[in-house]
Design a protein around this motif. Structure first.
Motif: not given
Length: 474
Positions: A183-184, A186-188, A274-275, A278, A282
């Motif tokens: 997830l991390a 994907l976020l950044r 969230l971002r 992150a 995440a």
């Protein structure tokens, strides 16, 4: 300020704080007057025999209890529970190191203090649980992941995966770390490990966990099947059959008790961005989201999302850095809870006489002693019960009683550790003392059991002498 100066600036104070808090927790634990809970007794029993897996949990907690009680030369409740406070102290220091890399000395010290005073940590220092055993290894995986992103070294990838694997040997919720890594990424973009490093993380995780996976394959996937039993809705004909919105609200309300109201509020505020957060969020979002779904679809216990609060403590303290008075008030409120919980175990009968506040941890040893005395006085060769709670404490309290304890032979798949490992032998032809809510027609004398004010107060348990050949139907 150099990295070495930053670490020295927080680490000495943090170690002193952890040592002081851990010593106080051990002191209060020494005067704890509650019985071992059913899970604690079962983990102790597992620890008497080394294996790479056990019926309902991976093996690390059994290894730890077995090692500590062997080294101490005692199976007293204090030694069964003693590792809890030390493991949480170690987790606090690892999270402090994680926070120091991101925010320096001040954030590190507040993360250490914030984690030590979480209500879930206070509870986890009073008993021994798989959450507590998982904690330092999950935190270490987060630390090595942060080092990997910063320095790009293959060894940090291997260490992150290995620590996640050990965390899973404590509790399968350690796998949330892997979900958080994905997830991390994907976020950044700056939170993406190199593909080769991602493979190393997964490989190290799989190698460390593989002995337990092989054990499961050789034991009918019993641990994984038990986990599926807990996620009851996956086996329902209709996924919406057990929809439980009230359960979801209850779960989220409980999280404000698990982390404390201010810390939980700050954590939720951090998830809202969230971002921006992150690197922490995440690893917070997956366990909260998954267990929220479980709560909505069926039921969920408050501690099932504990994996969220390792990175979550760092996130919450980072958010509260802009609100220093609120941060101090939140940690102070949690500290009061941390004092109240162990003090309550010194006076466990507080509350209504028929149902004290700590009733679940009272009366277990007394019930076992009654059962053992009845069995010996009436010539029973063994005690038979289908009740997991009763059997768990019988094995612990009756470890030197010279009696055998059995569960009925299962008609199908064993539904607990005792049916799997201690079923009544085929052809058993000696008198038994049955402990149950009802007895077969062939049962002999019945005996009352005093369960007032304890864990069994509302269970309606009785004891019956079963002559040779008389056994309950499977």
């Amino acid at each position: 300020m150099s990295r070495a100066e930053t670490e020295a600036g927080w680490l000495r104070l943090a170690v002193l704080l952890v040592l002081a808090v851990t010593a106080l927790r051990w002191l209060l634990l020494a005067f704890n007057r509650t019985d071992l809970f059913v899970d604690e007794s079962q983990y102790w029993l597992w620890g008497q025999e080394f294996a790479f897996g056990y019926y309902s949990k991976p093996p690390l907690i059994a290894w730890l209890i077995g090692a500590v009680t062997w080294l101490a030369g005692s199976d007293a409740p204090f030694w069964v529970r003693m590792p809890g406070a030390a493991l949480h102290g170690a987790t606090a220091l690892i999270l402090g190191a994680l926070a120091a890399r991101a925010g320096g000395r001040n954030l590190a010290l507040w993360v250490v203090a914030g984690y030590l005073t979480l209500p879930m940590v206070a509870a986890g220092s009073l008993l021994i649980s798989t959450d507590t055993v998982m904690a330092p290894f999950f935190a270490a995986a987060l630390l090595f992941h942060a080092r990997l992103l910063e320095k790009g070294r293959a060894r940090d990838a291997l260490l992150a995966g290995a620590m996640a694997g050990v965390a899973c040997l404590g509790k399968y919720a350690g796998a949330y770390f892997l979900v958080g890594v994905v997830l991390a990424a994907l976020l950044r973009r700056d939170l993406r490990p190199r593909p080769g490093h991602a493979v190393l993380i997964l490989l190290a995780w799989a190698v460390v966990l593989s002995p337990n996976l092989l054990w499961n394959l050789n034991h009918g996937l019993s641990t994984l099947s038990h986990t599926a039993d807990n996620i009851g809705w996956v086996r329902q004909d209709s996924l919406l059959a057990g929809l439980n919105p009230a359960g979801l609200l209850e779960f989220w309300g409980a999280q404000f008790g698990v982390a404390g109201p201010v810390v939980m509020g700050a954590l939720v505020a951090g998830l809202w961005h969230l971002r921006r957060h992150a690197q922490w969020a995440a690893f917070v979002l997956p366990p909260l989201a998954v267990v929220s779904l479980q709560a909505l679809m069926d039921k969920a216990y408050a501690n099932w999302a504990v994996a969220a609060y390792f990175a979550g403590t760092v996130l919450a303290m980072a958010v509260l850095a802009g609100w220093p008075r609120l941060r101090a008030a939140g940690v102070g409120l949690n500290a009061l809870i941390c004092i109240a919980l162990p003090v309550l175990t010194l006076f466990p009968t507080l509350g209504p006489a028929e149902r004290p506040w700590l009733a679940r941890q009272l009366g277990r040893a007394d019930m076992s002693q009654q059962i053992i005395a009845l069995a010996k006085a009436n010539g029973a060769a063994a005690v038979l019960s289908e009740d997991r709670d009763v059997l768990a404490d019988l094995y612990y309290t009756g470890r030197d009683a010279g009696l055998a304890f059995y569960a009925p032979r299962p008609a199908g798949r064993p539904m607990n550790h005792y049916e799997q490992s201690y079923p009544l032998p085929e052809g058993f032809a000696e008198p038994l003392l049955l402990v149950a809510e009802a007895a077969p027609a062939c049962a002999g004398a019945a005996f009352p059991l005093d369960a007032a004010g304890g864990a069994y107060a509302r269970r309606g348990l009785g004891a019956w002498l079963l002559p040779a050949g008389c056994q309950p139907a499977p």
